[in-house]
Design an enzyme around this catalytic site. Structure first.
Site, PDB file in Angstrom:
ATOM      1  N   ALA A 105       0.476  87.897  29.174  1.00 34.31           N
ATOM      2  CA  ALA A 105      -0.569  88.916  29.092  1.00 34.31           C
ATOM      3  C   ALA A 105      -1.450  88.881  27.849  1.00 34.31           C
ATOM      4  CB  ALA A 105       0.058  90.301  29.220  1.00 34.31           C
ATOM      5  N   ALA A 106      -0.996  88.249  26.751  1.00 25.76           N
ATOM      6  CA  ALA A 106      -1.807  88.316  25.518  1.00 25.76           C
ATOM      7  C   ALA A 106      -3.062  87.454  25.646  1.00 25.76           C
ATOM      8  CB  ALA A 106      -0.975  87.829  24.332  1.00 25.76           C
ATOM      9  N   PRO A 107      -4.187  87.897  25.097  1.00 24.57           N
ATOM     10  CA  PRO A 107      -4.366  89.088  24.256  1.00 24.57           C
ATOM     11  C   PRO A 107      -4.565  90.395  25.027  1.00 24.57           C
ATOM     12  CG  PRO A 107      -6.401  87.842  24.336  1.00 24.57           C
ATOM     13  CD  PRO A 107      -5.383  87.034  25.101  1.00 24.57           C
ATOM     14  N   GLY A 109      -6.691  90.853  28.189  1.00 26.50           N
ATOM     15  CA  GLY A 109      -7.874  91.034  29.055  1.00 26.50           C
ATOM     16  C   GLY A 109      -7.498  91.524  30.440  1.00 26.50           C
ATOM     17  N   GLU A 128       4.374  89.383  26.828  1.00 24.12           N
ATOM     18  CA  GLU A 128       3.934  88.151  26.158  1.00 24.12           C
ATOM     19  C   GLU A 128       5.146  87.542  25.455  1.00 24.12           C
ATOM     20  OE1 GLU A 128       1.292  86.089  25.912  1.00 24.12           O
ATOM     21  OE2 GLU A 128       2.487  84.968  24.471  1.00 24.12           O
ATOM     22  N   ARG A 133       1.676  87.093  19.314  1.00 25.99           N
ATOM     23  CA  ARG A 133       0.674  87.419  20.336  1.00 25.99           C
ATOM     24  C   ARG A 133       1.024  88.732  21.039  1.00 25.99           C
ATOM     25  NH1 ARG A 133      -2.994  83.750  21.986  1.00 25.99           N
ATOM     26  NH2 ARG A 133      -2.860  84.252  24.196  1.00 25.99           N
ATOM     27  N   ASP A 172      -0.892  84.679  34.880  1.00 29.50           N
ATOM     28  CA  ASP A 172      -2.114  84.052  34.359  1.00 29.50           C
ATOM     29  C   ASP A 172      -1.600  82.944  33.444  1.00 29.50           C
ATOM     30  OD1 ASP A 172      -4.857  83.737  33.872  1.00 29.50           O
ATOM     31  OD2 ASP A 172      -4.762  84.975  32.073  1.00 29.50           O
ATOM     32  N   CYS A 225      -7.157  78.809  33.949  1.00 29.51           N
ATOM     33  CA  CYS A 225      -8.552  78.533  33.605  1.00 29.51           C
ATOM     34  C   CYS A 225      -8.722  77.026  33.542  1.00 29.51           C
ATOM     35  CB  CYS A 225      -8.945  79.224  32.303  1.00 29.51           C
ATOM     36  SG  CYS A 225      -7.970  78.741  30.902  1.00 29.51           S
TER      37      CYS A 225
HETATM   38  N1  SAM Z   1      -3.694  86.948  30.578  1.00 32.82           N
HETATM   39  C1  SAM Z   1      -4.235  86.809  29.243  1.00 32.82           C
HETATM   40  C2  SAM Z   1      -5.540  87.594  29.187  1.00 32.82           C
HETATM   41  O1  SAM Z   1      -6.177  87.798  30.206  1.00 32.82           O
HETATM   42  O2  SAM Z   1      -5.905  88.027  28.071  1.00 32.82           O
HETATM   43  C3  SAM Z   1      -4.405  85.372  28.849  1.00 32.82           C
HETATM   44  C4  SAM Z   1      -3.109  84.609  28.984  1.00 32.82           C
HETATM   45  S1  SAM Z   1      -3.142  82.946  28.463  1.00 32.82           S
HETATM   46  C5  SAM Z   1      -3.996  82.162  29.722  1.00 32.82           C
HETATM   47  C6  SAM Z   1      -1.497  82.451  28.753  1.00 32.82           C
HETATM   48  C7  SAM Z   1      -0.437  83.153  27.935  1.00 32.82           C
HETATM   49  O3  SAM Z   1       0.847  82.612  28.319  1.00 32.82           O
HETATM   50  C8  SAM Z   1      -0.546  82.968  26.438  1.00 32.82           C
HETATM   51  O4  SAM Z   1      -0.591  84.224  25.804  1.00 32.82           O
HETATM   52  C9  SAM Z   1       0.743  82.216  26.057  1.00 32.82           C
HETATM   53  O5  SAM Z   1       1.274  82.628  24.815  1.00 32.82           O
HETATM   54  C10 SAM Z   1       1.683  82.569  27.181  1.00 32.82           C
HETATM   55  N2  SAM Z   1       2.756  81.573  27.389  1.00 32.82           N
HETATM   56  C11 SAM Z   1       2.894  80.362  26.804  1.00 32.82           C
HETATM   57  N3  SAM Z   1       4.025  79.765  27.221  1.00 32.82           N
HETATM   58  C12 SAM Z   1       4.626  80.611  28.081  1.00 32.82           C
HETATM   59  C13 SAM Z   1       5.837  80.582  28.827  1.00 32.82           C
HETATM   60  N4  SAM Z   1       6.649  79.518  28.778  1.00 32.82           N
HETATM   61  N5  SAM Z   1       6.145  81.641  29.585  1.00 32.82           N
HETATM   62  C14 SAM Z   1       5.331  82.702  29.652  1.00 32.82           C
HETATM   63  N6  SAM Z   1       4.168  82.798  28.972  1.00 32.82           N
HETATM   64  C15 SAM Z   1       3.817  81.763  28.195  1.00 32.82           C
END
Ligand code: SAM
Length: 456
Positions: A105-107, A109, A128, A133, A172, A225
């Protein structure tokens, strides 16, 4: 832009005759867009609408958001337009009394967007895995001001223990970020075919881990993305066949320019910068199918609710206090929607909670020191405080956590507002006012402009 050679070799055949327009768009400007927090504000300026999201708007230029007090008060969120497509999915698939998990979920949106769709009986768990984060996520969720939200910091496998708990799960996924090439040069530099493969494997691990927490007939929203097939259609096919799900359609309008999936047997929604006004994005929706599984049971009440003094003064700090359960945790008083309280206990028994509901404040001696979460909550009872509307310069001083001098005001806690939206508290002690803005949230940049033009 210098695209990696392997990216060109891989993606060019997928896009066929659209390739040149795609590359041209990648060399163009990335549009700036925001999502308005309707529970706090309506835009004062005429702004162009993001077609698939009622509260999403494009800005004419990319301004500096850092010095806009409305940005800090959670009146809007700076969000890439394509990713606001989740609004369209929720418009179709959200229902009353949902329990929703935003896993990555971070940051924040998409979590703040989901919060807009929740009714009073629904709960959002915004998770998160990376601790630093998770703190940023918690800050953004707090600013958005909805009380029916819990921010957690857990690995997906841990959340998977909440069997059959969630009606909707959004993944996401962390991805290879091809859709961010235009916005972020690092995404180009870090891209490789090997990383695409690693991302795909990680996405599948995440999906396997989280799958038990989605109830039967529950809805999974999967997004990335990135453009490639591996992290997108191939994963959707894999969820359908290996985990057991039906792929669901989303109603879209042809004029929006959203592209369909690259393969016939998968329904999905793709955003390309040469066809939609936004960055690259992929989204698909699935409904879980399988045997009725065991659900997570009720948890014994182990909290401090018995310490409640129903006449306590802090109950007047929020609107509709009868909707809330008040409790003490780590010396601070909290309010959480009563109808969701048993869910909170279940979450607490399994997960690491970073923030929850509304933190009201804490007693220090005879003083009740109000919390920033209260100032930004949409349930704040403004009448419970002396309020001072400040100009832009004072608002920025406050957000930089500088000491203020407020003349002609009584001693005690004062709520500062900008544009009539609460910013936070100060404690007026006569010759100066102590600034209660959270240190870790303060504006660090000292390049304060001489003047400021409103953004929304
Ligand atoms: N949904 C967020 C938004 O709309 O602001 C953006 C999320 S970003 C695409 C993906 C997120 O997944 C990052 O914050 C990252 O730290 C986290 N992430 C990284 N490795 C992960 C894992 N193994 N399991 C779950 N989350 C993970």
């Amino acid at each position: 832009m210098n695209l990696p050679a392997d990216f060109v070799t891989y993606t060019k055949p997928l896009l066929g005759e659209q390739w040149n327009s795609f590359v041209e768009a990648l060399n163009g400007e990335s549009p700036a867009s925001v999502r308005i927090n309707n529970s706090k504000i309506a835009p004062a300026k005429p702004l162009a609408q993001v077609p698939w999201c009622d509260s999403g708007f494009y800005l004419d230029k990319r301004p500096q958001f850092t010095f806009d007090p409305l940005f800090h008060s959670g009146s809007y969120y700076v969000q890439e337009a394509s990713s606001m497509f989740i609004a369209r999915v929720l418009k179709q698939y959200a229902s009353p009394s949902m329990k929703v998990l935003d896993l990555c979920a971070a940051p924040g949106g998409k979590s703040t967007l989901i919060a807009d769709f929740l009714d009073d009986d629904s709960l959002l768990v915004s998770n998160e895995v990376i601790r630093s984060r998770a703190n940023i996520l918690s800050e953004n969720i707090t600013k958005w001001g909805y009380p029916d939200t819990v921010v957690t910091n857990n690995d997906p496998s841990r959340i998977g223990r909440l069997k059959g708990f969630f009606d909707v799960v959004l993944v996401d996924a962390p991805c290879s970020g091809e859709g961010m090439f235009r916005k972020d040069e690092r995404a180009v530099a870090e891209w490789s075919l090997a990383n695409v493969k690693l991302c795909k494997e990680r996405q599948q691990r995440i999906l396997v881990d989280i799958w038990p927490s989605l109830k039967n007939e529950g809805v999974l929203i999967y997004s990335t993305c990135t453009y490639n097939l591996e992290e997108n259609e191939e994963n959707i096919r894999w969820i359908r066949d290996e985990l057991g799900a039906d792929i669901l359609p989303v109603d879209i309008v042809k004029e929006w320019g959203i592209s369909s999936s690259f393969v016939e047997d998968v329904v999905a929604y793709r955003f390309f910068p040469h066809k939609t006004n936004g960055e690259g994005f992929f989204c698909a929706v699935l409904r879980k199918k399988g045997d009725e599984e065991k659900r997570v049971g009720k948890i014994k009440d182990k909290d401090n609710r018995s310490k409640i003094n129903p006449e306590a003064e802090y109950k007047n700090l929020i609107l509709n206090p009868d909707r809330f359960t008040f409790y003490l945790r780590d010396d601070r008083w909290f309010a959480f929607p009563s109808r969701l309280y048993s869910h909170l206990q279940i979450i607490r028994s399994e997960l690491n909670i970073v923030s929850e509901g509304i933190c009201l404040g804490e007693f220090k001696g005879k003083d009740f020191v109000p919390c920033q979460s209260l100032a930004l909550s949409r349930f704040l009872n403004k009448d419970a405080f002396i309020t001072l509307e400040v100009d832009w310069k004072t608002a920025v001083l406050y957000l930089r956590k500088e000491t203020l001098v407020l003349t002609g005001l009584p001693k005690g806690y004062i709520l500062l507002t900008y544009g009539n939206i609460p910013l936070g508290f100060v404690k007026n002690i006569g010759n100066r006012a102590n600034n209660l803005y959270p240190r870790e949230w303060r504006i660090r940049s000292s390049n304060v402009p001489d003047q400021f033009e409103n953004i929304i």
